[in-house]
Design a protein around this motif. Structure first.
Motif, short mmCIF file in Angstrom:
data_model
loop_
_atom_site.label_atom_id
_atom_site.label_comp_id
_atom_site.label_asym_id
_atom_site.label_seq_id
_atom_site.Cartn_x
_atom_site.Cartn_y
_atom_site.Cartn_z
N ASP A 44 25.63 69.45 62.56
CA ASP A 44 24.93 71.54 62.22
C ASP A 44 24.84 71.47 61.26
OD1 ASP A 44 24.58 73.68 62.61
OD2 ASP A 44 23.75 73.49 64.28
N GLY A 45 23.96 71.34 60.17
CA GLY A 45 24.63 71.39 58.64
C GLY A 45 25.30 73.30 58.79
N GLY A 46 24.48 74.17 59.35
CA GLY A 46 24.72 75.75 59.47
C GLY A 46 26.22 75.33 59.69
N PHE A 218 32.25 89.43 63.00
CA PHE A 218 31.17 88.71 62.83
C PHE A 218 30.58 87.45 63.54
CE2 PHE A 218 28.83 85.23 60.62
CZ PHE A 218 27.73 85.29 60.50
N SER A 219 29.64 87.23 64.03
CA SER A 219 29.07 85.32 65.18
C SER A 219 28.33 84.87 64.31
CB SER A 219 29.17 86.14 66.08
OG SER A 219 29.13 84.86 67.23
N GLY A 220 28.88 83.51 64.04
CA GLY A 220 28.21 82.82 63.73
C GLY A 220 28.10 81.42 62.83
N LYS A 221 26.73 81.07 61.80
CA LYS A 221 27.14 79.63 60.56
C LYS A 221 27.68 81.18 59.61
CE LYS A 221 23.60 76.95 63.32
NZ LYS A 221 22.81 76.58 62.75
N SER A 253 31.87 79.02 61.72
CA SER A 253 32.38 78.46 60.51
C SER A 253 31.20 78.06 60.18
CB SER A 253 32.71 76.68 61.39
OG SER A 253 31.94 75.84 61.99
N GLY A 254 31.25 77.30 57.83
CA GLY A 254 30.19 76.91 57.16
C GLY A 254 30.71 77.14 55.95
N GLU A 255 29.58 76.98 55.14
CA GLU A 255 29.49 76.65 53.83
C GLU A 255 30.09 77.29 53.48
OE1 GLU A 255 25.73 76.94 51.76
OE2 GLU A 255 25.29 76.14 52.93
N MET A 256 30.55 79.17 54.26
CA MET A 256 30.47 79.89 52.80
C MET A 256 32.57 80.41 53.33
SD MET A 256 27.75 82.44 52.67
CE MET A 256 29.47 83.91 52.22
N GLU A 257 32.77 79.25 54.17
CA GLU A 257 34.37 79.74 54.50
C GLU A 257 34.72 79.90 53.78
OE1 GLU A 257 35.36 77.99 57.86
OE2 GLU A 257 37.24 78.53 58.46
#
Length: 392
Positions: A44-46, A218-221, A253-257
């Protein structure tokens, strides 16, 4: 009477609908999936990681998996082909077909094949017209595409007010529209107040959050579309007294972490505001996290947030909710007591809305009555009711 659903893959908030329909009316529904990638696990890329949901996704209802994938599944129009659709219709002989989207060649093949065989086609999907900014030329092209496709659909089940407005604006008649509003599994309904309190304390202890702290979550990608970094910008505009008792809680989780963690360090050094990163949580792990929060923010940009189901999940846990005006669910929930909307990207307004909701005492059930129309059972019952009309 048998409904055959054509769905792209097992989705955690749609599978319970089919399971509930099977429970309420055995053998009434059969779901045909183009792919089982969400069960076997996929990148999952997000979220920036492999994801496989831990709920039972293929149990307690009839289903068929075609695995008609081409390349990476769910990556574009041609990534799910219509191979196998004709054969499965021959085998199942449905009375009516339901589509859950029009995003893949698979969906169009199912729609056209059913129509050619004289089988009624229904649609329940998320599409609305305010989730994305588009040029006038794209709006016009999109209008004619949808208007023509919708001529192939007999009934439309709208998930919310903006979805209904979209259908009305594309020449769908009122008599073709039926409510089947967006909902997700209520993982809190079976928990009594003492259990919720225990889970809340346990998760807040794990996060290092004290009793008097007001937790903004906040909850999500962690992706630009969701705009999670706005929570840190918001701190600049929050009243000093409230800011002194605020903590931030990031679930996902995700690219901005990495960027978010840098902003968290800055917030700690500048304002003394603590931030907790809970990481990715699978479906069964969600209740403790939402119960630990007092308020959830969904600050999405206008990049395709057609609904925002985390708002439903947070309200099921009794959290107050603030969403940007780019989030589709706001058009349905904006009149609720503990639900606020702010202009996309406006950190000052976000701080104002959070301050307004911070005066309410924590409740586990303030939204229970309001969410009854946005439940799995309500959607399953709506579909079964329309199937009953075909029987008549």
């Amino acid at each position: 009477m048998r409904l055959v659903v054509f769905d792209s893959h097992p989705v955690q908030y749609r599978v319970p609908i089919w399971q509930t329909m099977e429970k309420l009316s055995p053998s009434s529904v059969h779901v045909v999936y183009a792919s089982d990638c969400s069960v076997r696990g996929h990148m999952d890329g997000g979220f920036g990681r492999m994801v496989a949901w831990d709920d039972p996704m293929l149990e307690d209802y009839e289903n068929t998996i075609l695995n008609c994938e081409k390349g990476k599944p769910l990556s574009g129009w041609g990534s799910l082909t219509g191979a196998g659709v004709k054969e499965v219709l021959d085998r199942l002989q449905p009375d009516v077909v339901l589509l859950t989207g029009l995003n893949y060649r698979y969906d169009l093949v199912a729609c056209v094949t059913a129509r050619l065989r004289g089988i009624p086609v229904w649609l329940r999907c998320e599409t609305q017209d305010q989730a994305v900014n588009r040029s006038d030329s794209k709006k016009l092209a999109r209008y004619f595409i949808y208007r023509n496709i919708y001529r192939l659909i007999d009934k439309f089940f709208y998930i919310g007010n903006l979805n209904r407005q979209h259908y009305e604006d594309h020449a769908v008649r009122d008599a073709q529209l039926f409510p089947a509003r967006y909902g997700t599994v209520d993982r809190f309904a079976s928990l009594d107040s003492s259990t919720k309190s225990r889970l809340r304390k346990s998760q807040r202890d794990a996060a290092g959050v004290s009793d008097g702290t007001f937790v903004v979550g906040f909850s999500g990608k962690f992706i630009p579309k969701k705009n999670p970094d706005l929570l840190f910008s918001m701190l600049d505009h929050l009243d000093e007294t409230l800011r002194a008792r605020v903590a931030l809680y990031f679930l996902g989780s995700g690219e901005m972490e990495a960027d978010l963690r840098e902003l968290a360090e800055s917030a700690r050094s500048r304002y003394g505001v603590a931030t907790y990163f809970a990481g990715f949580a699978n479906q069964s792990e969600l209740p403790g996290h939402y119960l630990a929060m007092d308020l959830l923010v969904l600050p999405s940009r206008r990049s395709g947030e057609t609904w925002g189901l985390v708002a439903n999940e947070a309200m099921q846990a009794g959290c107050a909710v603030v969403v940007s005006n780019a989030v589709g669910s706001g058009a349905d929930f904006n009149a609720l007591e503990r639900f606020e909307i702010f202009d996309e990207g406006n950190a000052t307004q976000l701080a104002d809305r959070i301050a307004k909701l911070s005066v309410y005492p924590r409740s586990f059930d303030w939204a229970d009555e309001e969410l009854k129309g946005y439940s799995i059972t309500a959607t399953a019952s709506a579909l079964l009711a329309e199937m009953g009309k075909l029987d008549g």
